[in-house]
Structure formats: C-alpha cells, structure tokens
Enzyme design. Structure first.
Site, PDB file in Angstrom:
ATOM      1  N   SER A 119       0.824  -1.211   0.000  1.00 47.21           N
ATOM      2  CA  SER A 119       0.000   0.000   0.000  1.00 47.21           C
ATOM      3  C   SER A 119       0.855   1.257   0.000  1.00 47.21           C
ATOM      4  O   SER A 119       0.325   2.363   0.044  1.00 47.21           O
ATOM      5  CB  SER A 119      -0.928   0.010   1.220  1.00 47.21           C
ATOM      6  N   HIS A 140      -1.537  -2.477  -6.322  1.00 48.36           N
ATOM      7  CA  HIS A 140      -2.176  -2.301  -5.028  1.00 48.36           C
ATOM      8  C   HIS A 140      -3.685  -2.484  -5.129  1.00 48.36           C
ATOM      9  O   HIS A 140      -4.400  -1.643  -5.677  1.00 48.36           O
ATOM     10  CB  HIS A 140      -1.856  -0.900  -4.469  1.00 48.36           C
ATOM     11  N   GLU A 152      -4.181   0.295  -8.027  1.00 45.96           N
ATOM     12  CA  GLU A 152      -3.118   1.246  -8.310  1.00 45.96           C
ATOM     13  C   GLU A 152      -1.938   0.501  -8.921  1.00 45.96           C
ATOM     14  O   GLU A 152      -1.506  -0.521  -8.383  1.00 45.96           O
ATOM     15  CB  GLU A 152      -2.671   1.958  -7.032  1.00 45.96           C
ATOM     16  N   ASN A 190      -3.739   6.299  -0.486  1.00 45.25           N
ATOM     17  CA  ASN A 190      -3.329   6.343   0.915  1.00 45.25           C
ATOM     18  C   ASN A 190      -2.606   7.631   1.278  1.00 45.25           C
ATOM     19  O   ASN A 190      -2.630   8.061   2.437  1.00 45.25           O
ATOM     20  CB  ASN A 190      -2.459   5.132   1.250  1.00 45.25           C
TER      21      ASN A 190
END
Length: 282
Positions: A119, A140, A152, A190
C-alpha cells in the site's frame, strides 16, 4: 485475454481475496502460505461466502464449483512454478517483503512477473532483492479485493514497459479500473486518505468522541464511512504501518503517526478483526 496461472503469496484477508478475484475471472490460482491454518481459513472463508450467495439465490452450486475449481492451496513455494504472474500479499513490512521476493525469484520461472500488493512501500527496493528487477512492479488492491474496483499500478525504477503492459492488461481483465501512481510513499489513495484518518485519531486524543468525528465527516463531506470507522475496518495496525511509511518516506512532520494509534496497537485493539478499536464489536 488468454488465461494463465497466477500465484498469490499470503493467505490473509488480502491474499485470499486477491486469489478469489483472479479465480472468479477464470484464472487458475494457487494461494501459497507457509502457515497452513491460514490456507484452511482462506478456503473456508471463500466457501462460506459462496454458500451464503447460493442460499440467497445469487449464485448457483455449479458457478461455485467452477470458481473453486480454479483455486488451489499450498505451503510449498515450489508450487508457484508455471505461474506467469506472482502476486505478493504479505504483511506491510519491507524486510518481510524483500525476503519473500528473494524466495519467489529463486523458485519462479525466468520470465515470471512478480508484483507486490504493497500500500505504499518502495517497489524498487523489493525489486533489488531479485535478479529480475525489470519484471517487478506494484499492483495495489483495496480491501475487500473482490468488491473494490480500483487497482493502483506502480512502476519501479527498472520496471520494463513489457511488464507494465502485461500487468495492466491482466488487471483490466479481472475487471479492475487502473490508475498509474508515482513510486512515492502512499501512492495516490493512501497519501490522501491515511493522513485524514490520522488527523481523526488526533481529534480523539484531544477529546473528541469517535462517533462525533465520524458523524461530522459523513454528514459534512458526504463520506459513506467515517474516518475512524474506516480505521477499524482496515485495521489499526495496517493504518499505523501505512502512516509510519509515509512519515519515514517523506521525513515530513505532517505525516507523524498519532500516539493513540501506537498505543492501540500495543494493546491489541486493532479494530473489527480484534473486536475492539475506536469502537467495540460483538
């Protein structure tokens, strides 16, 4: 797109969900974990989910059998041979991931692509643990992997265009929407989302009630889930690890993890999975 063998390393919630996602798209998947009880739990979780769908008329027994026929489980790394893509989904600690990458590199076929579900950790650093850095990149997934539509994609310094093109085509074929991200801590989602959750934890530390913080954000910014509810959902330990990665990666005080999160992890209050986080669960 032609289907090929996929190996998923790690049979936790993310690994099991990624394996399920690939199998549902028609790929033969082997889920590998050295901890055999984790493999049994992953299989039982998928069986239980499908049985509920069957009981509600949302899936037939034949459809379940077809998907389960694409799934197999093993505690032996040698069983990943023949996989064209290996997806690493182990705990978010760089040393653990580098160790896994080295083991996969030794066991996999020479042309196998190895991707990480990290992540926010460095793809290039993981790639350096292998002899095939051009065949390494980040993919991800978001939890729960069979439901969340976004993936991602992150290229490392040495990732080849051929690797990127094949992985992107694969991600689209398993019905994910892809976005390209820079190889910087947190990538896109994130980097924006986790600091918001961290700030919500600071508000609790400063005296706010968790339910007030969540209600304010849900009604004031039209979010479906409050930031502290989301912390509990993804796991306080996962959230803290991601925030720590941002802090260590950018060396910027704005990413300093809230001490409340550190204390909660030390106490074993990890959110829904432990029964208690910012809220208590039965």
């Amino acid at each position: 797109m032609e289907k090929f063998k996929i190996a998923v390393i790690g049979a936790g919630l993310m690994g099991g969900g990624i394996a399920q996602t690939c199998a549902q798209a028609g790929y033969d998947v082997i889920n590998i974990d050295l901890y055999e009880p984790a493999l049994e739990k992953a299989k039982n979780n998928i069986e239980g989910l499908y049985n509920k769908k069957i009981s509600k008329g949302k899936m037939t027994a034949e459809e379940k059998a077809e998907v389960m026929g694409h799934l197999s489980y093993s505690s032996n790394f040698q069983d990943l041979k023949g996989a064209q893509i290996v997806i690493e989904a182990v705990p978010e600690k760089i040393e653990i991931k580098k160790d896994i990458f080295a083991k996969v590199d030794a066991a996999a076929d020479p042309d196998t692509i190895i991707v990480s579900n990290t992540s926010g950790l460095s793809i290039s650093e993981m790639a350096a643990a292998t002899k095939r850095p051009d065949r390494v990149m980040g993919v991800h997934f978001f939890y729960p992997a069979p439901v969340m539509k976004l993936v991602e994609l992150i290229k490392g310094i040495a990732t080849s265009e051929e690797t990127y093109d094949k992985v992107k085509a694969f991600a689209i074929d398993i019905k994910k929407t892809v976005v390209d991200c820079p190889e910087l801590p947190g990538f896109i989602v994130n980097r924006i989302l986790v600091p918001m959750m961290n700030e919500a934890a600071f508000l609790v530390m400063e005296g706010c009630k968790p339910e007030d913080v969540d209600t304010a954000m849900k009604l004031g910014s039209n979010q479906p889930m409050g930031p502290l509810e989301l912390c509990d959902f993804v796991g306080i330990d996962v959230m803290l690890a991601t925030m720590t990665g941002l802090y260590n990666g950018f060396h910027d005080s704005k990413y300093r993890p809230c001490p409340v999160l550190e204390n909660m992890v030390k106490a074993g209050h990890l959110g829904r999975k432990s029964g208690e986080g910012f809220y208590k669960y039965n």
